[in-house]
Design an enzyme around this catalytic site. Structure first.
Site, mmCIF file in Angstrom:
data_model
loop_
_atom_site.group_PDB
_atom_site.id
_atom_site.type_symbol
_atom_site.label_atom_id
_atom_site.label_comp_id
_atom_site.label_asym_id
_atom_site.label_seq_id
_atom_site.Cartn_x
_atom_site.Cartn_y
_atom_site.Cartn_z
ATOM 1 C CD GLU A 115 44.831 41.658 53.840
ATOM 2 O OE1 GLU A 115 45.487 40.931 53.349
ATOM 3 O OE2 GLU A 115 43.553 41.232 54.722
ATOM 4 C CD GLU A 166 38.597 50.040 32.167
ATOM 5 O OE1 GLU A 166 39.454 50.067 30.948
ATOM 6 O OE2 GLU A 166 38.670 49.434 32.754
#
Length: 300
Positions: free
Chosen positions: A81, A112
């Site tokens: 954003e 991960e």
């Protein structure tokens, strides 16, 4: 040794599967509200992180978001954003999610632990980059390895975790430990911890936008107006800041090639060249640029 907060189990009386629908939903809301409140205890650290982010973007460095799983999704939402909201160039933002950004619902958990992939991220870091590493547990191998390897590449680190005394926080220049409560669903950090992490990122990036001069009277004056809604918003911002009609604001935006800050100055009476010079003189901050323009106009 007790379980870390992110793995703790609530009392039977608070267990979601023992509650009625509204009570269960209220319980989830309560946990997330408490998670948000945890940010108030780390405001100095959040301010320090925002200052580092702004300093990085003023210079030549990049923002490198590094995380896995739910934490990475929070990082992705913040990073993606920034170009539209604050006009940050896309090449200044790097998103490194363990296993890559998913294009569907597949998000394998084993990525991960991939420290080999983390080493590849470390190798691409540059001096003056800022690594923003997230892990609810504070010990996820992928972001932790990146944070630990960043200093050798000349990069600094902001780390956000929800358990104190963890390796990720120990590797950071700015360590933000969010004291979130035990999860409503034990171990599911997409809720309480995820909510707190996303809120922390919101605060850091928005405060950095303010420090960079991309916010004026609560408005996004460095937004990228690349659709009809945002072009209308940009014209409205210019009209409000310069105290002119929307039609005048739209013409100023055309002269400024869609850039809101110079358009505000043009609408207030500056030439495009003067608008650019004023912003350059005041480090891209609109308020002092407008003040100088008004002073000049009064002296004329």
């Amino acid at each position: 040794m007790g379980l870390p907060r992110t793995e703790q189990v609530t009392t039977e009386a608070e267990a979601l599967d023992r509650l009625t629908g509204p009570a269960a939903l209220s319980r989830m809301i309560d946990v997330q509200r408490a998670a948000i409140e945890s940010l108030r205890t780390v405001l100095p650290e959040i301010e320090a992180a925002a200052a580092l982010m702004a300093e990085t973007l003023r210079g030549e460095g990049r923002l490198v978001y590094a995380a896995a799983g739910s934490s990475a999704l929070m990082a992705l939402a913040d990073a993606a954003e920034l170009p539209g909201t604050f006009g940050i160039a896309q090449q200044r933002i790097v998103i490194r999610m363990a296993g890559g950004v998913p294009t569907d619902a597949a998000m394998p958990g084993d990525t991960e632990d991939d420290t080999k992939a983390a080493q590849a991220v470390i190798a691409e870091l540059r001096p003056d980059d800022l690594v923003i590493a997230l892990s609810a547990s504070g010990s996820t191998p992928y972001p932790t390895a990146i944070a630990q390897g960043a200093p050798a590449r000349g990069a600094r680190v902001v780390a956000i975790a929800c358990n104190p005394g963890t390796p990720l926080l120990a590797a950071a220049d700015v360590a933000i430990c969010l004291a979130t409560p035990p999860e409503a669903l034990a171990g599911s950090t997409r809720m309480g911890a995820g909510t707190a992490q996303k809120a922390a990122l919101n605060l850091i990036s928005t405060r950095a936008g303010v420090l960079l001069g991309h916010v004026h009277d609560g408005m996004m004056v460095n937004l990228v107006a690349d659709n009809a809604k945002l072009r209308g918003r940009a014209a409205g911002i210019v009209a409000r800041v310069a105290k002119v009609e929307v039609q005048t604001a739209a013409r100023a935006l055309d002269l400024a090639q869609g850039a809101v800050k110079p358009a505000c100055l043009i609408a207030a009476g500056a030439t495009p060249e003067t608008a650019r010079a004023l912003l350059e003189r005041h480090a891209d901050h609109l308020r002092p640029a407008l003040a100088e323009l008004h002073d000049t106009q009064q002296d004329a």
